[in-house]
Design an enzyme around this catalytic site. Sequence first.
Site, PDB file in Angstrom:
ATOM      1  N   ASP B  11     -38.211   2.958  78.335  1.00  0.00           N
ATOM      2  CA  ASP B  11     -36.978   2.205  78.136  1.00  0.00           C
ATOM      3  C   ASP B  11     -35.939   3.135  77.528  1.00  0.00           C
ATOM      4  OD1 ASP B  11     -38.243  -0.001  79.067  1.00  0.00           O
ATOM      5  OD2 ASP B  11     -38.529  -0.948  77.103  1.00  0.00           O
ATOM      6  N   ASP B 130     -40.662 -10.605  87.604  1.00  0.00           N
ATOM      7  CA  ASP B 130     -41.277 -11.113  86.379  1.00  0.00           C
ATOM      8  C   ASP B 130     -41.650 -12.572  86.634  1.00  0.00           C
ATOM      9  OD1 ASP B 130     -40.572  -8.713  85.198  1.00  0.00           O
ATOM     10  OD2 ASP B 130     -38.771  -9.507  84.236  1.00  0.00           O
TER      11      ASP B 130
END
Lengths: 202, 251
Positions: B11, B130
């Site tokens: 990230d 997701d």
Amino acid sequence: MKVVIIDYGAGNITSVKNALQRIGLDPSLSADAEEIRKADSVIFPGVGQASAAMEKLRSTGLDTLVPDLRQPVLGVCLGMQLMCAHTEEGDVHGLGIFPAKVKRFIPTASSERVPHMGWNKLDHIRSRIIPGDTGEAAFTYFVHSYYAELSPWTSAQSAFILPFSAALEKDNFYGVQFHPEKSGSYGQKILENFIELSKAYQ
Amino acid sequence: MLTKRIIPCLDVKDGRTVKGIRFKNLTDAGDPVELGALYSRAGADELVYLDITASHENRNTAAELAKEVAKELNIPFTIGGGISDVRQAASILQNGADKVTVNSAAVRNPGLIDELAHAFGSQAVVVAIDAEDHGDHWQVYVSGGRIPTERKLLEWAREVTSRGAGEILFTSMNHDGTKSGFALEALQQVCESVPIPVIASGGAGTMDHFREVFSQTWCTGALAASIFHYREIEITDLKKYLIDHGINMRI
């Protein structure tokens, strides 16, 4: 050492350029016939759809230039496929440098995923640029849905669904289905060997 | 034979790696390029960078990241985070990324997948999904798992494939962060619903979890973040373990 990457608008050439810069070269990007002819070695990349890429080669006259080159030429991925006689992708004729046919992978089991994407091992290596005796396993990175059949010009094989040409060699022409620029230190060695070879032609 | 892929996910916020603070041998653990290079040396097969910079006013951050990573790394990498049009994807791919991953923007505008596949080829387009287990089906969420949508996992997986996705990255929200193992059943259902490569994400906690996902599903890659960042599992050890257990790996 003048290295030219043929820039004909077919796919990403930044990665190839970066890889050559990492080994200390300063490659030019060009579609200019004169500049390509004068180069010590030529890299012929390609990503995307075969018939669209062939159309671009024809419209720029590169389709007749590339097969006439006398210095070492390395086709990468779609570049290698376009150097073959014919591809099923868009049913088009290629440059005919390697008299081999390019076919689509047809899965024989539902667990097999196309495109062939990831690292695969090379074997049956008999190449002037691909190391076969380094002791380290010969893994390279592939991304493709079409493959060149095994032929007398196959200089390395890999197997996915069936054995196919991971690399081709004929005279001053070299082709690799995998991406040497994305294949770690082993891939870098292949690029270095190709450039080294070019020095002998100077 | 094609090897299975181990894919660390990094990230990146404002050009700096989030997490990844435990690396003694890094001069700058916040440098996404250096951290990526370390993973690459350890045997990572591919990397995913997610640009989580909150403000996307400056949309060049992802393209700049791609440029810096591409200069150094000689393995494939994917960039994602807030990509919502072809122009943004183009700048990232032209700077040397191999693939882009889209998630929320693809749910809001599924035509984006067609556009990306047409412009760059399916091999450059990863659709991240997701989803959460709702008993009889899995529901697709967007915006980092915060907002539920009308879409069901398997239908959406089939749709993104028919629109030209080259790969699906499926994260089980039930498993993500739990370190209890991957969502094996749901992953295999996705694999059986589409003919393209599927990457498993969410739940990796032990080396055996990777063995499970590679031996019990058709997933061709597995992604994890924190276990690699915090060095709970070394990639080198993981690959040796998997080879010892009959999984085909690149070393």
